[in-house]
Design a protein around this motif. Structure first.
Motif: not given
Length: 219
Positions: A39-62
């Protein structure tokens, strides 16, 4: 159980926390590598990434501050793997070291195509930070080649210019190869090794302090 026994069994809580943090960060990078491959960079949201990783979005920001920081961490990890794969040849004679360096480079590009394209082409658009990462990997690969060919890491200007031209051709050939997949990796490696040999012999003409290694080990 006293504190000394606790450290002997599992290390300090801080150390265990660091190991867990490093493992979690590595897991997130591995997930991101797969996501950005499809998936292209622009098409991926942080919500998408967190959902795929199975973690809270805040962990990625951390761990990464924002999506750009996450993307750059993935590229840096890819660069580290590429350099390690290409440069893990220290126990071989110079000629074989060069061959294995090129083969390791091609193997990485073949199996991590999205990451390789991002490294070589500069990532998202004209991204100065990704281009800086690319320049770093180029410098390290040139150093690896110089060590393999001449047993030295410092490269005279003429030699650096010639090797940079060769490496640019390597990147173009590799991009074309992973796109078309029409010829075996061994054939591509042989072409690039031959081109490097020609480059090293040309360098020797202009810089006698950098003699080209023999084309084959002495009998």
């Amino acid at each position: 159980m006293n504190k000394s026994q606790q450290r002997g069994q599992g290390g300090s809580p801080g150390a265990r926390g660091t190991v867990r943090s490093q493992a979690r960060r590595a897991e997130l990078i591995a997930t991101g590598r797969k996501l950005f491959a499809d998936t292209s960079y622009d098409a991926l949201s942080m919500d998408d990434i967190a959902r795929e990783a199975g973690v809270a979005k805040g962990l990625i920001y951390y761990y990464f501050t924002n999506k750009r920081g996450y993307y750059l961490a993935i590229i840096e990890d890819a660069v580290a793997q590429l350099v390690e794969r290409a440069g893990n040849t220290h126990d071989f004679p110079p000629v074989e070291r060069v061959r294995r360096t090129i083969d390791g480079y091609l193997r990485y590009a073949q199996h991590h195509q999205a990451a390789y394209r991002a490294i070589v082409t500069g990532g998202v658009g004209f991204d100065a930070e990704v281009l800086a990462i690319r320049d770093t990997v180029r410098a390290r690969l040139l150093g690896t080649i110089a060590q393999g060919a001449w047993g030295r890491g410092d490269i005279p200007p003429v030699a650096r210019t010639a090797l940079t031209g060769w490496l640019s051709s390597v990147e173009g050939v590799t991009l074309d190869w992973i796109e078309a997949q029409e010829i075996p990796r061994d054939t591509v490696a042989a072409l690039l090794v031959r081109g490097l040999g020609d480059t090293l012999r040309l360098i020797e003409e202009y810089e006698p302090a950098c003699p080209a290694p023999p084309s084959r080990p002495p009998a």
